[in-house]
Enzyme design. Structure first.
Site, mmCIF file in Angstrom:
data_model
loop_
_atom_site.group_PDB
_atom_site.id
_atom_site.type_symbol
_atom_site.label_atom_id
_atom_site.label_comp_id
_atom_site.label_asym_id
_atom_site.label_seq_id
_atom_site.Cartn_x
_atom_site.Cartn_y
_atom_site.Cartn_z
ATOM 1 N N LYS A 253 8.510 -3.114 -2.187
ATOM 2 C CA LYS A 253 8.460 -1.939 -1.285
ATOM 3 C C LYS A 253 9.205 -2.200 0.020
ATOM 4 O O LYS A 253 8.713 -1.919 1.110
ATOM 5 C CB LYS A 253 7.021 -1.513 -1.015
ATOM 6 C CG LYS A 253 6.285 -1.097 -2.287
ATOM 7 C CD LYS A 253 4.994 -0.392 -1.993
ATOM 8 C CE LYS A 253 4.242 -0.069 -3.257
ATOM 9 N NZ LYS A 253 3.716 -1.273 -3.953
HETATM 10 O O1 LIG Z 1 2.325 4.361 -5.695
HETATM 11 C C1 LIG Z 1 2.075 3.176 -5.905
HETATM 12 C C2 LIG Z 1 3.043 2.190 -5.845
HETATM 13 C C3 LIG Z 1 2.710 0.914 -6.162
HETATM 14 N N1 LIG Z 1 1.445 0.578 -6.518
HETATM 15 C C4 LIG Z 1 1.181 -0.827 -6.881
HETATM 16 O O2 LIG Z 1 0.811 -0.878 -8.259
HETATM 17 C C5 LIG Z 1 -0.264 -1.784 -8.452
HETATM 18 C C6 LIG Z 1 -1.486 -1.023 -8.929
HETATM 19 O O3 LIG Z 1 -2.504 -1.931 -9.252
HETATM 20 P P1 LIG Z 1 -3.807 -1.479 -10.102
HETATM 21 O O4 LIG Z 1 -4.643 -2.700 -10.108
HETATM 22 O O5 LIG Z 1 -3.350 -1.083 -11.483
HETATM 23 O O6 LIG Z 1 -4.419 -0.349 -9.367
HETATM 24 C C7 LIG Z 1 -0.466 -2.499 -7.119
HETATM 25 O O7 LIG Z 1 0.343 -3.650 -7.099
HETATM 26 C C8 LIG Z 1 0.046 -1.482 -6.101
HETATM 27 O O8 LIG Z 1 0.546 -2.091 -4.925
HETATM 28 C C9 LIG Z 1 0.489 1.534 -6.568
HETATM 29 O O9 LIG Z 1 -0.690 1.291 -6.895
HETATM 30 N N2 LIG Z 1 0.826 2.827 -6.263
#
Ligand SMILES: O=c1ccn([C@@H]2O[C@H](COP(=O)(O)O)[C@@H](O)[C@H]2O)c(=O)[nH]1
Length: 288
Positions: free
Chosen positions: A103
């Site tokens: 990001k």
């Molecule tokens: O919009 C967004 C962008 C990035 N993320 C990232 O994805 C994972 C989600 O993790 P989970 O454990 O499946 O919830 C995490 O690394 C976030 O930084 C997001 O969730 N949403």
């Protein structure tokens, strides 16, 4: 053609082939403290390295795409970042498509530094793609997009993120320029779609994707699935944030085949010995 691109081909083409050969399941590698404890690992740099390497081992042969979360390595300082570099290299050596969830977003001259770190062929954290933030203007990313393309890498630009706090900003209306009247999310999608035109003609995917959370309703953000022609969609929000893998088609409509359905905590939680089974079950739930 630059040497690096000639060697590995375009990111969008590799991604399209990987999805066709496997599925769009994207396994998030997020070493949270509680998850490390669940695999009997210490919450330190060695722990996050071992966690990442075990996750890569579990993923190999079961999924095509992994997404390490940079912040959860970075919290252990220089040693944590060295651990991340090992995990990225292991994942790429295993033939996985690696999306580093960085990001990053800054003015163009500073973006050059991020490109050198993450997407150049000889980058210390060389990845197949990175996530970028467009909140300094989509144009601030143009150098990074070009440079990624030259090395056969890709980028995913935040458009409609999965967290509810983002909605006000991302649904705000653009007041000037070519995207006047669109939401900010839709404007970022339109920019990515412009990069995908050549790929659409080849029946492939573009090198510039977008991030759209599986937890959002596209229409609330002024996005129609058809706007996403040829645009890879990285979709976090499956699992721990509530979206279900079996609902990809109802969430993304005609864009479903190019969705990378991303899930981290739900797949990582539970015994390491059963990680392979969880990945196989998730793949089956997602379907093709
Ligand atoms: O919009 C967004 C962008 C990035 N993320 C990232 O994805 C994972 C989600 O993790 P989970 O454990 O499946 O919830 C995490 O690394 C976030 O930084 C997001 O969730 N949403």
């Amino acid at each position: 053609m630059p040497e690096a691109l000639a060697e590995r081909g375009r990111f969008g083409d590799r991604l399209a082939a990987a999805i066709a050969a496997s599925t769009g399941l994207c396994f998030g590698i997020d070493p949270h403290p509680a998850l490390l404890a669940g695999w009997d690992l210490a919450d330190d740099a060695d722990g996050v390295r071992d966690f990442g390497l075990r996750a890569v081992e579990g993923a190999t042969g079961r999924v095509a795409i992994v997404k390490p979360q940079v912040a959860l390595f970075e919290r252990h300082g220089a040693a944590g970042l060295a651990a991340l570099a090992e995990v990225l290299a292991a994942a790429r050596a295993a033939g996985l498509i690696v999306i580093a969830d960085t990001k990053r977003g800054d003015i163009g001259s500073t973006m050059d530094g991020y490109s050198a770190a993450w997407v150049d062929a000889d980058a210390p954290f060389a990845s197949d793609a990175v996530t970028l933030s467009p909140y300094l203007g989509f144009g601030s990313l143009s150098g990074a997009i070009a440079r990624a393309g030259e090395s056969g890498a890709g980028v995913f630009v935040l458009a409609a993120t999965s967290n509810p706090e983002a909605r006000d900003a991302q649904t705000a209306t653009v007041r000037t320029g070519q995207h006047r009247g669109r939401t900010l999310a839709a404007a970022n999608v339109a920019e990515a779609a412009a990069h995908a035109r050549g790929a659409v003609e080849r029946g492939s995917l573009g090198d510039v994707g977008v991030v759209i959370g599986a937890t959002v309703r596209l229409l609330d953000y002024g996005i129609e699935p058809a706007d996403l022609a040829g645009v890879p969609v990285l979709a976090p929000g499956f699992g721990a944030q509530g979206a279900r893998l079996g609902d990809v088609r109802s969430i993304f409509g005609v864009a479903a085949p190019q969705v990378l359905a991303s899930s981290s905590r739900e797949l990582l939680a539970g015994p390491l010995a059963e990680l392979g089974d969880r990945l196989v079950a998730a793949t089956a739930e997602l379907g093709r």
